[in-house]
Design an enzyme around this catalytic site. Structure first.
Site, PDB file in Angstrom:
ATOM      1  N   ARG A  98      10.585  80.423 -64.122  1.00  0.00           N
ATOM      2  CA  ARG A  98       9.519  81.378 -63.738  1.00  0.00           C
ATOM      3  C   ARG A  98       8.900  82.127 -64.901  1.00  0.00           C
ATOM      4  O   ARG A  98       7.667  82.253 -64.966  1.00  0.00           O
ATOM      5  CB  ARG A  98      10.022  82.362 -62.667  1.00  0.00           C
ATOM      6  CG  ARG A  98      10.544  81.723 -61.383  1.00  0.00           C
ATOM      7  CD  ARG A  98       9.695  80.589 -60.901  1.00  0.00           C
ATOM      8  NE  ARG A  98      10.080  80.128 -59.570  1.00  0.00           N
ATOM      9  CZ  ARG A  98       9.629  79.019 -59.021  1.00  0.00           C
ATOM     10  NH1 ARG A  98       8.803  78.238 -59.690  1.00  0.00           N
ATOM     11  NH2 ARG A  98       9.999  78.667 -57.808  1.00  0.00           N
ATOM     12  N   ASP A 127      11.779  84.966 -56.526  1.00  0.00           N
ATOM     13  CA  ASP A 127      10.746  84.454 -57.424  1.00  0.00           C
ATOM     14  C   ASP A 127       9.596  85.436 -57.637  1.00  0.00           C
ATOM     15  O   ASP A 127       8.996  85.490 -58.704  1.00  0.00           O
ATOM     16  CB  ASP A 127      10.221  83.107 -56.913  1.00  0.00           C
ATOM     17  CG  ASP A 127      11.214  81.979 -57.185  1.00  0.00           C
ATOM     18  OD1 ASP A 127      11.961  82.086 -58.172  1.00  0.00           O
ATOM     19  OD2 ASP A 127      11.235  81.007 -56.414  1.00  0.00           O
ATOM     20  N   SER A 178      12.118  73.543 -48.545  1.00  0.00           N
ATOM     21  CA  SER A 178      11.382  74.170 -49.629  1.00  0.00           C
ATOM     22  C   SER A 178      12.106  73.778 -50.909  1.00  0.00           C
ATOM     23  O   SER A 178      13.284  74.086 -51.084  1.00  0.00           O
ATOM     24  CB  SER A 178      11.390  75.679 -49.446  1.00  0.00           C
ATOM     25  OG  SER A 178      10.984  76.286 -50.641  1.00  0.00           O
TER      26      SER A 178
HETATM   27  N1  ARG Z   1      17.263  80.880 -54.496  1.00  0.00           N
HETATM   28  C1  ARG Z   1      16.990  80.229 -55.705  1.00  0.00           C
HETATM   29  C2  ARG Z   1      16.675  81.217 -56.787  1.00  0.00           C
HETATM   30  O1  ARG Z   1      16.440  82.347 -56.482  1.00  0.00           O
HETATM   31  C3  ARG Z   1      15.942  79.160 -55.578  1.00  0.00           C
HETATM   32  C4  ARG Z   1      14.565  79.590 -55.266  1.00  0.00           C
HETATM   33  C5  ARG Z   1      13.638  78.448 -55.457  1.00  0.00           C
HETATM   34  N2  ARG Z   1      12.626  78.252 -54.484  1.00  0.00           N
HETATM   35  C6  ARG Z   1      12.603  77.274 -53.575  1.00  0.00           C
HETATM   36  N3  ARG Z   1      11.484  77.087 -52.979  1.00  0.00           N
HETATM   37  N4  ARG Z   1      13.604  76.519 -53.259  1.00  0.00           N
HETATM   38  O2  ARG Z   1      16.692  80.924 -57.940  1.00  0.00           O
END
Ligand code: ARG
Length: 404
Positions: A98, A127, A178
């Site tokens: 990110r 995120d 997702s």
């Molecule tokens: N929960 C994980 C994190 O906070 C993954 C988030 C990623 N997003 C997704 N769409 N799977 O790092």
């Protein structure tokens, strides 16, 4: 400047951010120009398709920024040096990418003099923190728009909207996960995984095979220099190549499949499935080399700092003095982490079977139970006499006071 209002979107090529491009031009946001920025951090994407979709959504420009090597050299490298495993398990895959994506987007926005930067995160996840903190670190004062926090859209509503706007849609109801992915691994959530009793089905995995189908066990030697992996079985590779290679070889054993309930920054517990075969193999090997090189106190100081670093990065504080201060400590511990680690890859397991370094503080002469040992046995007696002084005083005190 023409005075046109410009918004720059962290565009992934998926349904959410494609709709976002279109929404930004609707009355309720009313931007004159929308620039979609797609950042390559080693994920699989179809470039042509992504560009077509953004253009169909009304993007005035679609920019591809390649940050794969920068991501490997900075974020993945630091995660390996720091043995970063959130809650002891998750190698921060999404959390690492990110700041890179947001940094690229914010830099472009700054160059264009854009009014706003835009991301596709909801209000429930981590995120949003990672994107927004990084946006602000690169472009202080910039306005941030999070359309999926401004209004809750269901997937069906988005699909309907996209079809009405002529945006090509590939998502179907049968692909309800997702998924976020990059060089360091993949994060899979939602769909049947929302019930923590449901076993993860095989279908969303892409980097790992079912451990039951693994080939016979395989020995791999990872070479390290100053804490970073530089070779596999003697073949020198760039870090990005080395991670890709590790993903492939460890992935065929089902290594790095992680099914966990994790604590998000916002206080939600969430069921997450990850696959990060290379990250798990490399962190395991790195940590094993540290075991023979670091002094007792370096190791004892480093473990809790690793955890703190991991939490900072997980919660979006990549750009923080605290993270940098921990990095300075970590760097000072890594100067001598040069050597080799041999691991055996087995179904669902990476087993360290050997470690060697020209800088080992491990001394066979001291540790040996065989002949030729050099340990000063006679000194042990004095060491224990002094170490036990307080224990004896306390025991005597307890006996006296319990008699009174
Ligand atoms: N929960 C994980 C994190 O906070 C993954 C988030 C990623 N997003 C997704 N769409 N799977 O790092």
């Amino acid at each position: 400047m023409s005075g046109a209002r410009v918004a720059v979107v962290a565009y992934s090529g998926g349904l959410d951010t494609s709709c976002i491009v279109a929404w930004l031009k609707e009355d309720w946001y009313g931007y004159d120009e929308v620039v979609a920025v797609l950042v390559d951090v080693g994920q699989e994407f179809d470039l042509e398709e992504s560009i077509t979709r953004a253009e169909a959504a009304g993007a005035d420009d679609v920019l591809l920024v390649d940050r794969k090597d920068a991501f490997a050299g900075e974020q993945c490298a630091r995660a390996i040096l720091t043995n970063a495993l959130y809650e002891g398990k998750y190698p921060l895959v999404s959390a690492l990418s990110r700041p890179v994506i947001a940094g690229a987007v914010a830099e472009i926005a700054l160059e264009l003099g854009a009014e706003a930067v835009v991301h596709g995160c909801t209000g429930k996840g981590n995120d949003q923190l990672r994107f927004e903190l990084a946006f602000k670190a690169h472009y202080p004062g910039v306005k941030v728009i999070a359309p999926l926090r401004d209004r809750i859209w269901t997937r069906d509503e988005e699909i309907e909207y996209a079809i009405a706007k002529g945006i090509p849609v590939v998502q179907t109801a049968s692909a309800p996960y997702s998924i976020d992915e990059n060089l360091f691994g993949r994060a899979i959530e939602a769909g049947v995984l929302e019930d923590p009793w449901n076993a993860p089905p095989d279908e969303p995995y892409a980097l790992t095979s079912e451990p039951g189908t693994a080939p016979p066990p395989l020995e791999v030697t990872v070479g390290f220099e100053c804490g970073l992996p530089v070779s596999i079985d003697g073949e020198e590779l760039s870090l990005a190549e080395l991670i890709t290679r590790s993903n492939r070889v460890a992935g065929s054993y089902g290594i790095g499949r992680i099914d966990m309930i994790e604590n998000r920054a916002v206080g939600i517990k969430s069921r997450e499935v990850y696959e990060a075969p290379g990250a798990i193999m490399l962190i395991t090997a790195h940590s094993a080399l540290e075991d023979v090189v670091l002094t007792k106190d370096e190791a004892r100081l480093k473990r809790p700092l690793e955890q703190r670093w991991t939490e900072l990065v997980y919660e979006g504080c990549w750009h923080s003095p605290a993270r940098e201060a921990i990095d300075a400590f970590v760097d000072s511990t890594q100067q001598l982490i040069t050597g080799d680690v041999r691991v055996e890859l087995r179904p669902n397991a990476v087993v360290v079977t050997g470690r060697r370094s020209p800088h080992m503080i491990y001394a066979a002469g001291l540790a040996s139970y065989g002949t030729g040992e050099t340990f000063p046995h006679e000194a042990a007696e004095g060491f224990i006499r002094i170490s036990s002084l307080e224990t004896e005083l306390h025991a005597a005190r307890t006996r006296t006071s319990s008699r009174a």
